[in-house]
Design a protein around this motif. Structure first.
Motif, PDB file in Angstrom:
ATOM      1  N   THR A 124       0.870  -1.195  -0.113  1.00 21.25           N
ATOM      2  CA  THR A 124       0.092   0.101  -0.028  1.00 21.25           C
ATOM      3  C   THR A 124       0.851   1.295   0.066  1.00 21.25           C
ATOM      4  OG1 THR A 124      -0.104  -0.070   2.324  1.00 21.25           O
ATOM      5  CG2 THR A 124      -1.825  -1.091   1.336  1.00 21.25           C
ATOM      6  N   GLY A 125       2.222   1.011   0.243  1.00 25.84           N
ATOM      7  CA  GLY A 125       3.157   2.158   0.160  1.00 25.84           C
ATOM      8  C   GLY A 125       2.971   3.008   1.605  1.00 25.84           C
ATOM      9  N   ARG A 126       2.314   2.303   2.740  1.00 25.44           N
ATOM     10  CA  ARG A 126       2.205   2.929   4.038  1.00 25.44           C
ATOM     11  C   ARG A 126       3.146   2.073   4.741  1.00 25.44           C
ATOM     12  NH1 ARG A 126      -2.551   1.832   6.254  1.00 25.44           N
ATOM     13  NH2 ARG A 126      -3.493   0.711   4.559  1.00 25.44           N
ATOM     14  N   TYR A 127       4.219   2.609   5.426  1.00 25.55           N
ATOM     15  CA  TYR A 127       5.183   1.851   6.266  1.00 25.55           C
ATOM     16  C   TYR A 127       4.990   2.199   7.771  1.00 25.55           C
ATOM     17  CZ  TYR A 127       7.181   1.407   1.577  1.00 25.55           C
ATOM     18  OH  TYR A 127       7.287   1.327   0.395  1.00 25.55           O
ATOM     19  N   HIS A 128       5.464   1.303   8.330  1.00 26.51           N
ATOM     20  CA  HIS A 128       5.236   1.498  10.082  1.00 26.51           C
ATOM     21  C   HIS A 128       6.707   1.034  10.723  1.00 26.51           C
ATOM     22  CE1 HIS A 128       3.437   1.699  14.070  1.00 26.51           C
ATOM     23  NE2 HIS A 128       4.378   0.681  14.256  1.00 26.51           N
ATOM     24  N   ASP A 129       7.381   1.578  11.472  1.00 29.52           N
ATOM     25  CA  ASP A 129       8.707   1.242  12.168  1.00 29.52           C
ATOM     26  C   ASP A 129       8.484   0.678  13.685  1.00 29.52           C
ATOM     27  OD1 ASP A 129       9.993   2.343   9.841  1.00 29.52           O
ATOM     28  OD2 ASP A 129      10.740   3.936  10.635  1.00 29.52           O
ATOM     29  N   TRP A 130       8.580  -0.570  13.785  1.00 31.52           N
ATOM     30  CA  TRP A 130       8.457  -1.077  15.008  1.00 31.52           C
ATOM     31  C   TRP A 130       9.843  -0.974  16.002  1.00 31.52           C
ATOM     32  CZ3 TRP A 130       3.497  -2.938  15.560  1.00 31.52           C
ATOM     33  CH2 TRP A 130       2.817  -3.048  14.293  1.00 31.52           C
ATOM     34  N   ASP A 131       9.746  -0.690  17.121  1.00 37.15           N
ATOM     35  CA  ASP A 131      10.814  -0.442  18.221  1.00 37.15           C
ATOM     36  C   ASP A 131      10.985  -1.990  18.779  1.00 37.15           C
ATOM     37  OD1 ASP A 131      12.573   0.192  19.918  1.00 37.15           O
ATOM     38  OD2 ASP A 131      11.189   1.279  21.112  1.00 37.15           O
ATOM     39  N   VAL A 132      11.776  -2.686  18.114  1.00 39.56           N
ATOM     40  CA  VAL A 132      12.328  -4.008  18.415  1.00 39.56           C
ATOM     41  C   VAL A 132      13.898  -4.002  18.505  1.00 39.56           C
ATOM     42  CG1 VAL A 132      10.155  -5.103  17.576  1.00 39.56           C
ATOM     43  CG2 VAL A 132      12.538  -4.913  16.269  1.00 39.56           C
ATOM     44  N   GLN A 133      14.424  -4.779  19.322  1.00 36.79           N
ATOM     45  CA  GLN A 133      15.745  -4.730  19.458  1.00 36.79           C
ATOM     46  C   GLN A 133      16.593  -6.184  19.006  1.00 36.79           C
ATOM     47  OE1 GLN A 133      13.991  -4.183  22.922  1.00 36.79           O
ATOM     48  NE2 GLN A 133      13.693  -2.256  21.567  1.00 36.79           N
ATOM     49  N   ALA A 134      15.374  -7.176  18.541  1.00 38.50           N
ATOM     50  CA  ALA A 134      16.073  -8.288  18.010  1.00 38.50           C
ATOM     51  C   ALA A 134      15.051  -8.574  16.940  1.00 38.50           C
ATOM     52  CB  ALA A 134      16.092  -9.444  19.014  1.00 38.50           C
ATOM     53  N   VAL A 135      15.468  -9.563  15.675  1.00 40.96           N
ATOM     54  CA  VAL A 135      14.896  -9.982  14.862  1.00 40.96           C
ATOM     55  C   VAL A 135      15.103 -11.389  14.551  1.00 40.96           C
ATOM     56  CG1 VAL A 135      13.991  -9.870  12.371  1.00 40.96           C
ATOM     57  CG2 VAL A 135      14.307  -7.540  13.712  1.00 40.96           C
ATOM     58  N   TYR A 136      13.979 -12.131  14.429  1.00 37.96           N
ATOM     59  CA  TYR A 136      13.993 -13.728  13.974  1.00 37.96           C
ATOM     60  C   TYR A 136      13.284 -13.867  12.736  1.00 37.96           C
ATOM     61  CZ  TYR A 136      15.640 -14.333  18.896  1.00 37.96           C
ATOM     62  OH  TYR A 136      16.264 -14.288  20.188  1.00 37.96           O
ATOM     63  N   ARG A 137      13.983 -14.361  11.719  1.00 39.80           N
ATOM     64  CA  ARG A 137      13.624 -14.775  10.754  1.00 39.80           C
ATOM     65  C   ARG A 137      12.894 -16.392  10.660  1.00 39.80           C
ATOM     66  NH1 ARG A 137      18.711 -13.979   9.587  1.00 39.80           N
ATOM     67  NH2 ARG A 137      19.666 -15.596   8.650  1.00 39.80           N
ATOM     68  N   ALA A 138      11.888 -16.530  10.297  1.00 40.97           N
ATOM     69  CA  ALA A 138      11.242 -17.842  10.232  1.00 40.97           C
ATOM     70  C   ALA A 138      10.583 -18.122   8.983  1.00 40.97           C
ATOM     71  CB  ALA A 138      10.381 -18.243  11.439  1.00 40.97           C
ATOM     72  N   VAL A 139      11.256 -17.955   7.762  1.00 38.56           N
ATOM     73  CA  VAL A 139      10.705 -18.066   6.559  1.00 38.56           C
ATOM     74  C   VAL A 139      10.839 -19.436   5.676  1.00 38.56           C
ATOM     75  CG1 VAL A 139      10.794 -15.585   6.269  1.00 38.56           C
ATOM     76  CG2 VAL A 139      12.838 -16.750   5.478  1.00 38.56           C
ATOM     77  N   GLY A 140      11.345 -20.280   6.439  1.00 40.56           N
ATOM     78  CA  GLY A 140      11.338 -21.598   5.790  1.00 40.56           C
ATOM     79  C   GLY A 140      12.968 -22.252   5.923  1.00 40.56           C
ATOM     80  N   TYR A 141      13.094 -23.181   5.843  1.00 42.84           N
ATOM     81  CA  TYR A 141      14.485 -24.049   5.964  1.00 42.84           C
ATOM     82  C   TYR A 141      15.092 -24.329   4.590  1.00 42.84           C
ATOM     83  CZ  TYR A 141      13.908 -24.629  11.076  1.00 42.84           C
ATOM     84  OH  TYR A 141      13.710 -24.613  12.282  1.00 42.84           O
ATOM     85  N   LEU A 142      16.027 -24.685   4.418  1.00 44.77           N
ATOM     86  CA  LEU A 142      16.765 -25.162   3.232  1.00 44.77           C
ATOM     87  C   LEU A 142      17.632 -25.978   3.449  1.00 44.77           C
ATOM     88  CD1 LEU A 142      16.791 -23.671   0.382  1.00 44.77           C
ATOM     89  CD2 LEU A 142      18.877 -22.767   1.038  1.00 44.77           C
ATOM     90  N   PRO A 143      17.510 -27.178   2.527  1.00 39.13           N
ATOM     91  CA  PRO A 143      18.323 -28.412   2.579  1.00 39.13           C
ATOM     92  C   PRO A 143      19.781 -28.017   2.107  1.00 39.13           C
ATOM     93  CG  PRO A 143      16.139 -29.033   1.465  1.00 39.13           C
ATOM     94  CD  PRO A 143      16.126 -27.418   1.638  1.00 39.13           C
ATOM     95  N   SER A 144      20.707 -28.781   2.469  1.00 39.62           N
ATOM     96  CA  SER A 144      22.025 -28.571   2.211  1.00 39.62           C
ATOM     97  C   SER A 144      22.379 -29.324   0.917  1.00 39.62           C
ATOM     98  CB  SER A 144      22.951 -28.660   3.241  1.00 39.62           C
ATOM     99  OG  SER A 144      22.629 -27.900   4.143  1.00 39.62           O
ATOM    100  N   HIS A 145      23.395 -28.929   0.033  1.00 42.17           N
ATOM    101  CA  HIS A 145      23.931 -29.612  -0.766  1.00 42.17           C
ATOM    102  C   HIS A 145      24.715 -30.854  -0.376  1.00 42.17           C
ATOM    103  CE1 HIS A 145      26.375 -29.564  -4.984  1.00 42.17           C
ATOM    104  NE2 HIS A 145      25.604 -30.687  -4.959  1.00 42.17           N
ATOM    105  N   LEU A 146      24.389 -31.953  -0.928  1.00 46.91           N
ATOM    106  CA  LEU A 146      25.174 -33.211  -0.344  1.00 46.91           C
ATOM    107  C   LEU A 146      26.170 -33.566  -1.315  1.00 46.91           C
ATOM    108  CD1 LEU A 146      21.962 -35.312   0.519  1.00 46.91           C
ATOM    109  CD2 LEU A 146      23.623 -34.319   2.357  1.00 46.91           C
ATOM    110  N   ALA A 147      27.425 -34.054  -0.777  1.00 46.37           N
ATOM    111  CA  ALA A 147      28.599 -34.332  -1.451  1.00 46.37           C
ATOM    112  C   ALA A 147      28.301 -35.398  -2.397  1.00 46.37           C
ATOM    113  CB  ALA A 147      29.737 -34.819  -0.507  1.00 46.37           C
ATOM    114  N   ASP A 148      28.656 -35.146  -3.659  1.00 52.61           N
ATOM    115  CA  ASP A 148      28.654 -36.374  -4.822  1.00 52.61           C
ATOM    116  C   ASP A 148      27.091 -36.278  -5.287  1.00 52.61           C
ATOM    117  OD1 ASP A 148      31.364 -36.965  -4.223  1.00 52.61           O
ATOM    118  OD2 ASP A 148      30.764 -38.317  -2.573  1.00 52.61           O
ATOM    119  N   LEU A 149      26.292 -35.553  -4.803  1.00 50.00           N
ATOM    120  CA  LEU A 149      25.114 -35.682  -5.595  1.00 50.00           C
ATOM    121  C   LEU A 149      24.636 -34.446  -6.158  1.00 50.00           C
ATOM    122  CD1 LEU A 149      24.636 -38.026  -3.501  1.00 50.00           C
ATOM    123  CD2 LEU A 149      22.129 -37.246  -2.882  1.00 50.00           C
ATOM    124  N   PRO A 150      23.735 -34.398  -7.191  1.00 48.23           N
ATOM    125  CA  PRO A 150      23.219 -33.020  -7.877  1.00 48.23           C
ATOM    126  C   PRO A 150      22.493 -32.277  -7.115  1.00 48.23           C
ATOM    127  CG  PRO A 150      22.111 -34.996  -8.675  1.00 48.23           C
ATOM    128  CD  PRO A 150      23.447 -35.511  -7.619  1.00 48.23           C
TER     129      PRO A 150
END
Length: 455
Positions: free
Chosen positions: A307-333
């Protein structure tokens, strides 16, 4: 369903890499197939159970009860556990192919999916995976966690976001009934948190958490759940989602009830915000001082736009929980865009989409970090059906004697742990708990886990 017994003119030897639910379900389906099979499960940690031990919040005894079913599988004849074995370092794919007719990778997803906004790397900005690993006593993370922030933001509208928010908001004493280690209790006891703000980019009908997970927030007596009535908004797409899913309907009704109820005085508050898209983590001198979000609005089909409307939140820590990601395994595509191993019905695909003979995947490394633990069963069934279909034509491993892999690990100086070793560690942890009137206290140090397991 697993297909009927497959005729193979020898016993089938299968290696499974990963002793979490995905790997153990794969072993279970193999042993129930009617085919003569021996399964060896390799696990990086000295203890089994993966996500259940190190990825589920400690105040979820209902989910951790799944361990009982997994426990029975690992105790079966024909299934062996090799813990404290790091695939890619201690063993490579060629080693496993020398000793097994087929290899199934079930290594899950342990890294955080990135969130590309300015300020995300400031001091005080954290990924969900590291925090979860800390409070679950993962031996591969630091023993302390900075909990000096009074106001905290959690980005995400899934179950992991709720887990993090709930652990941050609860009192340390309330968590003492769980299996948290002493260092986690001490950290939570010194926490300065008074307000936890959870942000979802879309609306209540698009939230990804489950009804049970949501309602559990209200079971605590140490914090209040706050929902802004202005965030309870629906469009045609939202109403279609509500009518089409009992779970969505239950989530929405719960949030509506919380939005209109009277406020209750608590020292700590957990705020659920919708229609707020994070655009920047604010900072000063390299340290988090706030979070800027853009207000979004529904577009009619359940999606949102800024909407183009912004809000600044007074926080001192931020945790991102936007999903996990598998790791590239050796010898596998690896498909870096999708974050999975390329496959067809669990069969790993290499160059030009040709199958890597005898190599399979299951779980999150196969389909991405989506679905609940129960979905992992169907995923494992598909992969094992593919393996059993291929079994009659798979080349026979040259070093088939069960003791050959033990000799290899011994020759490389790898102090692997076993199923009996887990039983010793299990009893040791329960004993630590009994001394303090608790069910269990986890052993955290990797070396201590190995020492206890090996007796």
């Amino acid at each position: 369903m697993i297909q009927e017994r497959v005729f193979v003119n020898r016993s089938l030897r299968v290696a499974v890499v990963g002793a979490g639910p995905a790997g153990i379900y794969a072993a279970d389906f193999l042993t129930k197939s009617g085919t003569e099979v021996d399964v060896d499960i390799f696990e990086r940690m000295p203890a089994p159970f993966g996500l259940i031990r190190y990825g589920v919040a400690p105040d979820h005894p209902r989910i951790k009860g799944i361990v009982d079913a997994l426990h029975r599988v690992l105790g079966k004849p024909g299934v062996r556990l090799f813990g404290n074995v790091h695939y890619g370092m201690d063993l490579k794919l060629d080693d496993l192919r020398q000793h097994y007719d087929a290899v199934v990778f079930a290594t899950g997803a342990v890294d955080d999916r990135p969130l590309d906004i300015p300020g995300i790397h400031l001091d005080g900005s954290y990924g969900a995976a590291n925090f979860v690993s800390w409070y679950d006593g993962n031996p591969h993370v630091a023993r302390t966690w900075p909990l000096h922030a009074g106001s905290v933001a959690v980005i995400g509208a899934g179950n992991v976001a709720l887990d993090i928010a709930r652990v941050l908001a609860k009192s340390a004493e309330e968590m003492l009934s769980t299996e948290i280690p002493d260092n986690v209790f001490a950290g939570l006891l010194g926490s300065a948190v008074t307000d936890v703000h959870v942000f979802g980019r879309r609306g209540p009908a698009q939230a990804k958490f489950t009804p049970l997970e949501l309602r559990e927030l209200d079971h605590s007596s140490t914090f209040e759940v706050v929902v802004d009535p202005e965030d309870i908004e629906f469009d045609d797409g939202s109403m279609t989602a509500i009518r089409g899913s009992k779970q969505v309907d239950m989530v929405v009704k719960t949030l509506q009830e919380w939005a209109i109820r009277d406020r209750r005085p608590h020292r700590r508050r957990l705020h659920l915000h919708f229609f707020h898209s994070p655009v920047e983590v604010l900072g000063d001198n390299g340290v988090v001082t706030g979070l800027r979000t853009e207000r979004t609005e529904l577009t009619g089909d359940g999606n949102v736009r800024g909407t183009g409307r912004y809000h600044d939140w007074d926080v001192q820590a931020v945790y991102r929980a936007v999903g996990y990601l598998p790791s590239h395994l050796a010898d596998l595509p690896f498909d870096h865009d999708a974050g999975v191993v390329p496959h067809e019905s669990g069969r790993v695909l290499g160059i030009d989409d040709n199958q890597l003979e005898g190599v399979y995947v299951t779980g999150w490394v196969k389909r991405g970090p989506i679905g609940l633990i129960g979905h992992t069963k169907g995923c494992a069934a598909e992969t094992i059906n593919s393996l059993l279909t291929d079994a009659p034509t798979l080349p026979s491993a040259p070093h088939r004697h069960p003791g050959a892999i033990e000799d290899l690990l011994s020759a490389r100086g790898i102090d692997h742990t076993t199923w009996n070793g887990w039983l010793r560690l299990d009893e040791h942890e329960r004993g630590l708990g009994r001394e303090r009137g608790r069910e269990r206290i986890k052993v955290v140090e990797h070396e201590d886990m190995v020492r206890v397991s090996r007796g």
